[in-house]
Design an enzyme around this catalytic site. Structure first.
Site, short mmCIF file in Angstrom:
data_model
loop_
_atom_site.label_atom_id
_atom_site.label_comp_id
_atom_site.label_asym_id
_atom_site.label_seq_id
_atom_site.Cartn_x
_atom_site.Cartn_y
_atom_site.Cartn_z
N LYS A 9 22.50 51.85 54.68
CA LYS A 9 22.60 51.51 53.25
C LYS A 9 23.30 50.16 53.05
CE LYS A 9 22.58 56.39 51.81
NZ LYS A 9 23.09 57.37 50.82
N TYR A 49 14.19 59.34 46.27
CA TYR A 49 15.25 60.20 45.74
C TYR A 49 14.73 61.10 44.61
CZ TYR A 49 18.83 57.79 48.50
OH TYR A 49 19.60 57.30 49.53
N ASN A 112 27.92 55.87 51.20
CA ASN A 112 28.17 56.68 52.40
C ASN A 112 27.38 56.22 53.63
OD1 ASN A 112 25.66 57.54 51.63
ND2 ASN A 112 26.24 59.66 51.22
N HIS A 115 21.51 57.04 55.27
CA HIS A 115 20.63 58.16 54.92
C HIS A 115 20.03 58.72 56.19
CE1 HIS A 115 17.25 60.42 53.17
NE2 HIS A 115 16.53 59.88 54.13
N GLU A 126 9.00 60.99 54.95
CA GLU A 126 9.79 59.77 54.77
C GLU A 126 9.36 58.67 55.76
OE1 GLU A 126 13.94 60.93 54.87
OE2 GLU A 126 13.78 61.92 52.92
P1 IDP Z 1 22.39 63.31 51.71
O1 IDP Z 1 22.27 61.79 51.76
O2 IDP Z 1 23.64 63.77 52.40
O3 IDP Z 1 21.14 63.99 52.20
P2 IDP Z 1 21.55 63.99 49.00
O4 IDP Z 1 22.04 65.18 48.25
O5 IDP Z 1 20.15 63.99 49.49
O6 IDP Z 1 22.59 63.72 50.18
O7 IDP Z 1 21.77 62.75 48.04
C1 IDP Z 1 21.20 61.50 48.35
C2 IDP Z 1 22.23 60.41 48.12
O8 IDP Z 1 22.59 60.39 46.73
C3 IDP Z 1 23.56 60.61 48.86
O9 IDP Z 1 23.54 60.16 50.20
C4 IDP Z 1 24.50 59.77 48.01
O10 IDP Z 1 24.36 58.37 48.29
C5 IDP Z 1 23.97 60.06 46.61
N1 IDP Z 1 24.65 61.20 45.98
C6 IDP Z 1 24.48 62.51 46.25
N2 IDP Z 1 25.26 63.29 45.49
C7 IDP Z 1 25.95 62.44 44.68
C8 IDP Z 1 26.94 62.64 43.63
O11 IDP Z 1 27.33 63.76 43.30
N3 IDP Z 1 27.42 61.51 43.03
C9 IDP Z 1 27.01 60.25 43.38
N4 IDP Z 1 26.09 60.03 44.34
C10 IDP Z 1 25.58 61.10 45.00
MG MG Z 2 19.26 63.87 51.36
#
Ligand code: IDP
Ligand code: MG
Length: 138
Positions: A9, A49, A112, A115, A126
């Site tokens: 990212k 997303y 974070n 992905h 994907e």
């Molecule tokens: P993942 O990346 O761990 O699979 P997902 O639930 O698929 O998590 O969410 C995709 C991305 O959306 C996350 O990596 C993060 O960058 C963002 N995200 C997920 N939940 C939140 C939230 O509660 N607040 C802000 N950003 C979030």
């Molecule tokens: Mg995810």
């Protein structure tokens, strides 16, 4: 041979951690079988997303993910989808244990570092979203 899609990212790229993160995956035994830099556009981000596109944080997430080029790559190996997610740690970097990629390098629940696909089925979808068949060397 199981494959997964990863995206380094904007925070990872801006902190110059692409090499460090790829090194973790390679040292864990995964092969890098596709890679390219991409500047992700809103349409592609909405598709990628789709499972969270109606959440209140989505506009901020799309702005973050589209702010600078990312490294999109495919890793291949044994049990790749589950093991790559284990190496990443949970979504929220502040809750991710030290020793995981997000725990060591991530900022918060949104910013974070990386992905990774969450199932074998989604990995196939994907990979096809980001790479033409001839760009994946596995
Ligand atoms: P993942 O990346 O761990 O699979 P997902 O639930 O698929 O998590 O969410 C995709 C991305 O959306 C996350 O990596 C993060 O960058 C963002 N995200 C997920 N939940 C939140 C939230 O509660 N607040 C802000 N950003 C979030
Ligand atoms: Mg995810």
């Amino acid at each position: 041979m199981e494959k997964t899609l990863i995206i380094l990212k904007p925070d990872c790229m801006e902190k110059r951690l692409a090499g460090a993160v790829l090194d973790r995956f390679q040292k864990a035994g995964f092969d890098l079988v596709a890679a390219k830099l991409m500047h992700l556009k809103p349409t592609l981000l909405k598709e990628h997303y789709a499972h969270i596109a109606d959440r209140p944080f989505f506009p901020a997430l799309a702005t973050f993910m589209g702010k600078s080029p990312v490294l999109v790559a495919v890793l291949a190996g044994e049990n790749t989808v589950a093991r790559v997610r284990e190496l990443l740690g949970p979504t929220d970097s502040t809750k991710a244990p030290k020793g995981t990629i997000r725990g060591d390098y991530g900022t918060d629940v949104s910013v974070n570092i990386c992905h990774a696909s969450d199932s074998i089925e989604n990995a196939e979808i994907e990979i096809a979203r980001f790479f033409a068949p001839g760009e994946v060397f596995a």
